[in-house]
Design a protein around this motif. Structure first.
Motif: not given
Length: 274
Positions: A186-199
């Motif tokens: 779950x944490x990795x997916x959050x990092x990827x989404x936040x990094x790419x399109x914003x938290x």
């Protein structure tokens, strides 16, 4: 009275018809007495269609509407271009207008009038928000406000958690192993989404974040990889929330979730920390 009216109407018709016939007769008479030479030209040098011996009429145009300079009355040549090399729609032979943009609005380097290419990056490699293809701005921070060094530290922690999950699997503690794997996943997916399109674009749960990654192609183009990640999510959700499921968890299921999460982390590290 009625008789007088009929007579007046009849008289007017006769007079009008007579004038028309007279006009036709005069025109025919003029045409009849117009003299043409053996080549069909009159004394002014024009044929019956109004063209001179060199093929041009009184307006200097030939039978196709072009003048002696090979341009029509609107200034366009036989090839469809004006003296400046542009057609009626304003494009030259290469398909660019006077400002250097094609019909799609892009110049010869592939950038539109606002300076961005089809992938929405400018000539310096940044999008309209100032982020490059690697999702970092000129200061080295991404949309989440993280630097590459920050992600290196984050992934070090996640690696340690995943190693713990692996050890728990070896000790047959499948339930805790899946729980720890799920947290890392779950944490990795959050990092990827936040990094790419914003938290601010994060989903409310793991399924939503995984769908965002799938729709935005944040984890690449390999659909089979995405399918495996959906498999990880399903196994973790089914077997970590209820104690009654603990006995039904198999070694293969746990091993599958750990290995796929490891692959997910490897992909994320390359994208976020490299």
């Amino acid at each position: 009275m009625i008789t007088i009216y009929k007579k007046s109407t009849a008289t007017s018709l006769v007079v009008g018809l007579g004038l028309i016939l007279l006009e036709i007769g005069i025109s025919e008479l003029i045409e009849k007495h117009r003299t043409y030479d053996k080549n069909g030209f009159d004394k002014d040098g024009f044929d019956r269609k109004g063209f001179s011996r060199d093929g041009y009429n009184n307006w200097g145009l030939d039978c196709h509407g072009y003048g002696r300079d090979s341009f029509d009355s609107c200034g366009y040549g036989k090839d469809g271009f004006d003296t400046f090399g542009f057609d009626k729609k304003g494009y030259n032979v290469l398909g660019f207008d006077q400002e250097g943009f094609d019909r799609g609005g892009y110049d010869d380097e592939g950038y539109n009038r606002n300076g961005f290419n089809i992938n929405r990056f400018n000539r310096n490699g940044y999008d309209w928000e100032g982020y490059g293809k690697d999702k970092y701005n000129i200061l080295g921070t991404d949309r989440a406000g993280y630097t590459r060094q920050k992600y290196v530290a984050e992934f070090e922690k996640l690696h340690s958690y995943l190693n713990e999950a692996y050890e728990e699997m070896r000790l047959y503690d499948y339930r805790h192993s899946l729980f720890d794997t799920r947290c890392v996943f779950e944490e990795i997916l959050k990092l990827v989404v936040s990094h790419s399109i914003g938290p601010h674009r994060l989903g409310e749960n793991t399924l939503e974040n995984l769908k965002i990654c799938e729709q935005k192609k944040l984890l690449g183009e390999d659909n089979s990889f995405i399918d495996k990640l959906h498999g990880v999510r399903k196994i973790c959700n089914l077997n970590t929330h209820e104690l009654t499921y603990a006995e039904s968890i198999s070694h293969d299921q746990v091993h599958f979730t750990i290995m796929q999460t490891k692959d997910l982390m490897a992909f994320a590290e390359i994208s976020l920390a490299s």
